[in-house]
Structures are given as structure tokens and as C-alpha cells.
Design a protein around this motif. Structure first.
Motif, PDB file in Angstrom:
ATOM      1  N   LEU A 259       0.899  -1.379   0.187  1.00 59.78           N
ATOM      2  CA  LEU A 259      -0.115  -0.241   0.014  1.00 59.78           C
ATOM      3  C   LEU A 259       0.919   1.183   0.048  1.00 59.78           C
ATOM      4  O   LEU A 259       0.549   2.641  -0.569  1.00 59.78           O
ATOM      5  CB  LEU A 259      -1.351   0.025   0.726  1.00 59.78           C
ATOM      6  CG  LEU A 259      -2.028  -1.029   1.693  1.00 59.78           C
ATOM      7  CD1 LEU A 259      -2.463  -1.343   2.595  1.00 59.78           C
ATOM      8  CD2 LEU A 259      -2.902  -0.818   0.037  1.00 59.78           C
ATOM      9  N   ALA A 260       1.993   0.776   1.231  1.00 59.53           N
ATOM     10  CA  ALA A 260       3.071   1.709   0.868  1.00 59.53           C
ATOM     11  C   ALA A 260       3.603   2.743  -0.629  1.00 59.53           C
ATOM     12  O   ALA A 260       4.108   3.547  -0.709  1.00 59.53           O
ATOM     13  CB  ALA A 260       3.828   2.242   1.966  1.00 59.53           C
ATOM     14  N   LEU A 261       4.639   1.546  -0.972  1.00 58.10           N
ATOM     15  CA  LEU A 261       4.697   1.299  -2.491  1.00 58.10           C
ATOM     16  C   LEU A 261       4.632   3.133  -3.101  1.00 58.10           C
ATOM     17  O   LEU A 261       5.428   3.656  -3.068  1.00 58.10           O
ATOM     18  CB  LEU A 261       5.404   0.704  -3.393  1.00 58.10           C
ATOM     19  CG  LEU A 261       5.388   0.239  -4.269  1.00 58.10           C
ATOM     20  CD1 LEU A 261       7.695   0.370  -3.955  1.00 58.10           C
ATOM     21  CD2 LEU A 261       6.251  -1.219  -4.846  1.00 58.10           C
ATOM     22  N   PHE A 262       3.059   3.105  -3.926  1.00 61.02           N
ATOM     23  CA  PHE A 262       3.258   3.701  -4.659  1.00 61.02           C
ATOM     24  C   PHE A 262       2.402   5.156  -4.591  1.00 61.02           C
ATOM     25  O   PHE A 262       2.304   6.130  -5.104  1.00 61.02           O
ATOM     26  CB  PHE A 262       2.325   3.450  -5.589  1.00 61.02           C
ATOM     27  CG  PHE A 262       2.416   2.562  -6.753  1.00 61.02           C
ATOM     28  CD1 PHE A 262       3.092   3.622  -8.474  1.00 61.02           C
ATOM     29  CD2 PHE A 262       3.055   1.288  -6.978  1.00 61.02           C
ATOM     30  CE1 PHE A 262       3.750   2.517  -8.989  1.00 61.02           C
ATOM     31  CE2 PHE A 262       3.426  -0.072  -7.790  1.00 61.02           C
ATOM     32  CZ  PHE A 262       4.611   1.593  -9.063  1.00 61.02           C
ATOM     33  N   LEU A 263       2.901   5.368  -2.950  1.00 61.57           N
ATOM     34  CA  LEU A 263       3.049   6.912  -2.479  1.00 61.57           C
ATOM     35  C   LEU A 263       4.092   7.244  -1.879  1.00 61.57           C
ATOM     36  O   LEU A 263       3.455   9.206  -1.726  1.00 61.57           O
ATOM     37  CB  LEU A 263       2.116   6.564  -0.784  1.00 61.57           C
ATOM     38  CG  LEU A 263       0.580   6.246  -0.983  1.00 61.57           C
ATOM     39  CD1 LEU A 263       0.269   5.117   0.233  1.00 61.57           C
ATOM     40  CD2 LEU A 263      -0.380   6.349  -1.453  1.00 61.57           C
ATOM     41  N   TYR A 264       4.859   6.887  -2.231  1.00 61.05           N
ATOM     42  CA  TYR A 264       6.259   7.238  -2.513  1.00 61.05           C
ATOM     43  C   TYR A 264       5.781   8.490  -3.467  1.00 61.05           C
ATOM     44  O   TYR A 264       6.204   8.372  -4.616  1.00 61.05           O
ATOM     45  CB  TYR A 264       7.272   6.437  -2.434  1.00 61.05           C
ATOM     46  CG  TYR A 264       7.863   6.233  -0.875  1.00 61.05           C
ATOM     47  CD1 TYR A 264       8.498   7.105  -0.173  1.00 61.05           C
ATOM     48  CD2 TYR A 264       7.675   4.927  -0.523  1.00 61.05           C
ATOM     49  CE1 TYR A 264       9.231   6.417   1.065  1.00 61.05           C
ATOM     50  CE2 TYR A 264       8.163   4.182   0.191  1.00 61.05           C
ATOM     51  CZ  TYR A 264       8.934   4.838   1.390  1.00 61.05           C
ATOM     52  OH  TYR A 264       8.586   4.631   2.919  1.00 61.05           O
TER      53      TYR A 264
END
Length: 543
Positions: A259-264
Motif C-alpha cells: 500500500l505504501a510503495l506507490f504513495l512515495y
């Protein structure tokens, strides 16, 4: 400690390939040349004009970093099966990203958004929420850049190069060509980086098992070594299979990391640089090929155990370079080291650009100079990207590298708290911006508070010793563990939903939404020039 005089061939090959990609970085300013780079769309997003292949290499170079190359096998080397969490999480993310990134690309192209905070500002009409998202993104990205230096440092240690001067020089070169070429530099270099990494890993999984006696020997050695007692904890060091106490951690760590990967910010920067929706769709379908590669990279940890590799000093990040040094001839070991070193340049460059764009658009333009021209924005972003890289170098020079790793650990928990406003925001704005701001702060507080409670017996740290939270610390009678980021984002969502219900019931004023439903499905008109080149609102199919 290795001596540089014993690694002359490796140093020569490493240096030549490093200089080659540096030259490509400077040449990138003329690649797909724009009339001017004095616009964030051109300098920071490559003109929003990258096709399927360029985007594939750019995203691969962006998401699979030098730190991934050394850290994932190091975790497998030290703990076993838990290190393979990286494989399912990079499989899980792409279907989810497919649903979110195409819509985010469309609305960003339509309105000229450059950062995720730009989108949040327009979608929820809240400069405060946008500022929180921007600051969270910058803080989460800074230590990630520093960790790319750790990947280079691990390679240099194995080649016997000590001191920080080579790293400083490498990042000065990186800073100069990123300043002059913008996102075009890492996009061009990514071709070389990814090709080298594929070459190295394919050769490694064929040659190293052959030299070690086969996979049965490798897994047998790993099972024996990981089953030994850790003197610091009194428990086994790890295992090649998950156990009852770390299965929950594995599941939540994989899901939370996905879930975090493409929020960076750097991931979103590469996505927004694509030329149309079809490019995003094709890449979300093709990028799982890197997950196969990542699985092979993780196996290097078991190979290192079977080969009897010992970390240099206490730095487990030297495991993979040391394995290459032992198993390959000098010239090919040099190629392997170059793959890791170049693997640091691409993501570090994109990360610095993404952080600079966040500062420029969501701090400088929003609060310091509202009437900033596109040229002033580009100039500010270029200077900020230099400052960001200098900050990363200072982290390595003056702080314990382990502290940088801890900061990045915190960064992953932090960036996950932007999920409700960014990822959910592309589908609904039912959540009230006041509630989203409060939820984000609550999630940050819960996450940092839990991380503070986690000790690490292996290095004697009492706080911030990892991301695996023992439920016994919360009063539960169990040794099971859970990923901190997963708990923190659940707290974030609960606060945001409950507070939204209260605010809606109380009749709290809503904020304007600058977007329209149709904005989330628009595509670029086939004959449309880049928005920055035309100077007009984005031309879309169907207009």
C-alpha cells in the motif's frame, strides 16, 4: 578488511561504467529535448511524454533500488523466510496501483498537478491537508536517498575503498547532471541500470549454485545456520519457513508495504511522467516481471550462508558484494558492483526531484510566493534538489548508517498515512478534509509511538529497533508480531471515518473540489503537445 590494491580490476570496471552513466546523465539534457527546461512539467516530469518502454525502465529503476539489492538478501541472510515478504508485496501492489494510478494520472494531466499534494489541494480544497501530505512525503523520502549511499558504501568497502570522499564525489556528479537534465537523466540511465542488474542476477543464479553444489546444499546450509541460537535473544536466528509468531507480521508487512510503495513521491513522479493512460496500464501489467527478479535477488542471502560469507565488520549490507567478490572473476565482480552503484543513482535522482517538487509546489508556491512563474518554480526545484542531495550526504557523513536505516523504517510508516487522502481520494471525497488531517496526524502518532517501543536485542537498542511490534507490548498474552505501519494506517482510517461522520452530522462546512468526475478518466489527445509546451490546458481525447 579488504585492500584496494587487491581489487584494481574491479575498481577500474566500476569506475568506467560509473563514468559512462554519468556522461549519459549530462547528455540526457539533449535527449527528447524540449524548448526549455524552465518548467516543472519539463524538468521534473520529462514533459509528461514518456512511453511504455521508458516508463517501464524508469519505474523499475525507481522502485528497485541499490538498497533493495543489498538489504533484501541481507535480511534473508540474517533471518530467513521473513525476508521474502518483498516478493508478494511487489506482486500485490500492481493490481491496486492499476486501479488508482490511471485515475491519478488523468486528473493530474488535466489540471497540471505535479505532486500528490497538488492533487490533494485541488481535490479537498485544503492547503493544510496538502501541506501535511507534502511534509510527510519529504520527510519519508530524505532518508531513502541516504540509503542509496549505503548501497554504494557497501560496494566500496568490499573493494577496500575507505573514507567518504568517493561517495561525496559520486553524489556531486549526480547532483550536477540532475540539476541540468531533470527527470530525463534517470530515465536514460535506467536502461543501463536495469540491463546490468538483470545480467548480474541471471548469471548469479546459474553460476553460484553450480559452484556451491546445488540448491539442496544451499537450502540445507541455510536451514542449519538459521536454526542456531541467537545469543542475544535465546531463540533461533531465523528459519527458512515462517513460524506461528511471524506469520501475522509477514502478511501485514507485505500488505502494508504494498500500500505504501506507490504513495512515495518518487513513485508517483515516475507515473505522472507517462504520456497517457495506456502507458500506465501496460506498465502495471508488465512490472511484476521485476518481482521475479526480486525473488532471485532474495535467494542471494541463502547463497551467502552456504558460501560462508561474513559481513565486513558488522555491516550485513556487504553480504552480496562479498558474495560476488568470492564467486566471480575480478572483471565480472566489477560489473556486479557497478550494477549496485548505478542502481543507487537512478532512484536517488528521482527521489531528490520528487522531494524538490513537493517543496516548490506545496510550500514555496503555496506559502512563500503565490505568484511564482513556471521558470521560478523550476529554478527553485533545481536548487532544492541540490539541497536534498547535500542533506543525504550529511546523513552519511555525520550519523551512524544504522540511524539512517531507522529513519527510513519510520519513513515507510509515515508515507502510508497519506493513503486515505491520495489513494482513496481518487475515488471519493466523502472523507472530510478536517477529518483526513486529524486522521493523518493520529496515524503518525500511533506509528511513531509503536516504533519507539520496539527494542533490538542484537544491537542493544531500546527504541526504534524494527517494524515488527510484539503484541505482548500492548498487553496481549502472545508472542505474535504485527507490522507497525498496518496498525497505524488502520488508526488513521478509523479516526478519519468517525470524525467525518461527526462533522457531517454537525453540518460542518465543506470545501470546494477543483476536479470533476470526468477528469479521472480523460486521456491525452493523440496529437496533443505536452501541456508545458502548449501553454494551454491539457488537450484530452474527446475534447
Amino acid at each position: 578488511m579488504p585492500s584496494a590494491s587487491d581489487h584494481v580490476t574491479e575498481l577500474v570496471v566500476f569506475t568506467l561504467l560509473f563514468l559512462l552513466v554519468s556522461g549519459m546523465g549530462f547528455a540526457a539534457a539533449r535527449w527528447r529535448r524540449a524548448e526549455s527546461l524552465d518548467h516543472l512539467d519539463e524538468w521534473g516530469l520529462g514533459g509528461r511524454n514518456f512511453g511504455t518502454w521508458i516508463t517501464w525502465f524508469l519505474l523499475g529503476g525507481d522502485l528497485y533500488t541499490a538498497y533493495t539489492f543489498v538489504a533484501v538478501p541481507a535480511l534473508v541472510f540474517a533471518s530467513g523466510a521473513i525476508g521474502f515478504y518483498a516478493v508478494p508485496y511487489t506482486i500485490l501492489i500492481y493490481p491496486m496501483a492499476f486501479l488508482v494510478m490511471t485515475r491519478l494520472w488523468s486528473v493530474s494531466y488535466r489540471h497540471g498537478y505535479v505532486t500528490p499534494a497538488d492533487f490533494v489541494r485541488g481535490r479537498f480544497g485544503s492547503p493544510t491537508l496538502a501541506l501535511l501530505v507534502a511534509i510527510t512525503g519529504i520527510v519519508a523520502t530524505m532518508p531513502y536517498i541516504a540509503l542509496q549511499l549505503i548501497g554504494i558504501e557497501a560496494v566500496l568497502k568490499v573493494m577496500g575503498v575507505t573514507g567518504h570522499l568517493p561517495i561525496v564525489i559520486a553524489f556531486l556528479i549526480l547532483a550536477v547532471y540532475t540539476y541540468s537534465s531533470g527527470l530525463r537523466a534517470p530515465a536514460l540511465i535506467a536502461f543501463v541500470k536495469d540491463t546490468l542488474i538483470y545480467l548480474v542476477i541471471i548469471v548469479a543464479v546459474i553460476v553460484i549454485p553450480y559452484k556451491l553444489g546445488g540448491w539442496d546444499v544451499i537450502f540445507g546450509s541455510a536451514e542449519t545456520a538459521l536454526g542456531q541460537t541467537n545469543p542475544n535473544t535465546g531463540a533461533p536466528k531465523g528459519s527458512i519457513l515462517l513460524n506461528a509468531n511471524n506469520q501475522l507480521q509477514y502478511i501485514t508487512l507485505a500488505l502494508g508495504s504494498a500500500l505504501a510503495l506507490f504513495l512515495y513521491p518518487h513513485s508517483l513522479t515516475s507515473v505522472l511522467a507517462a504520456k497517457n493512460r495506456d502507458t500506465i496500464k501496460k506498465n502495471m501489467s508488465a512490472l511484476p516481471a521485476y518481482s521475479f527478479l526480486l525473488g532471485l535477488i532474495a535467494l542471494l542471502g541463502y547463497m551467502a550462508i552456504a558460501a560462508g560469507i561474513k559481513p565486513i565488520g558488522k555491516d550485513t549490507n556487504t553480504i552480496v558484494p562479498s558474495l560476488f567478490d568470492q564467486m566471480f572473476p575480478d572483471w565480472f565482480a566489477g560489473v556486479c558492483y557497478a550494477a549496485i552503484g548505478i542502481g543507487a543513482l537512478v532512484p536517488a535522482s528521482i527521489m531528490s526531484i520528487a522531494a524538490a517538487n513537493l517543496f516548490t509546489r506545496n510550500v514555496y508556491k503555496e506559502y512563500l510566493k503565490k505568484d511564482a512563474t513556471p521558470a521560478q518554480e523550476a529554478a527553485t526545484s533545481k536548487i532544492t534538489s541540490l539541497v536534498v542531495k547535500v542533506g543525504a550526504v550529511l546523513v552519511i557523513l555525520f550519523l551512524d548508517p544504522q540511524f539512517a536505516i531507522d529513519l527510513q523504517l519510520i519513513g515507510g510508516v509515515l508515507i502510508l498515512q497519506t493513503l486515505p487522502s491520495v489513494a482513496l481520494g481518487v475515488y471519493t471525497r466523502w472523507l472530510h478534509p478536517w477529518a483526513l488531517s486529524t486522521g493523518l496526524i493520529a496515524g503518525l502518532a500511533v506509528g511513531i509511538g509503536m516504533l519507539y517501543q520496539i527494542p533490538n536485542p542484537n544491537n542493544g537498542k531500546e527504541h526504534f529497533g524494527g517494524s515488527a511490534y510484539r503484541l505482548s507490548l500492548a498487553g496481549f498474552d502472545t508472542d505474535k508480531q504485527i507490522y507497525v505501519g498496518f496498525v497505524a494506517v488502520l488508526a488513521n482510517l478509523i479516526v478519519a471515518v468517525l470524525l467525518t461522520l461527526v462533522l457531517r452530522r454537525a453540518g460542518a462546512p465543506d470545501t470546494p473540489d477543483a476536479t470533476r468526475p470526468g477528469d479521472y478518466t480523460v486521456d491525452r489527445s493523440p496529437d496533443a503537445p505536452p501541456p508545458a509546451a502548449s501553454g494551454e490546458p491539457a488537450a484530452v481525447a474527446g475534447d
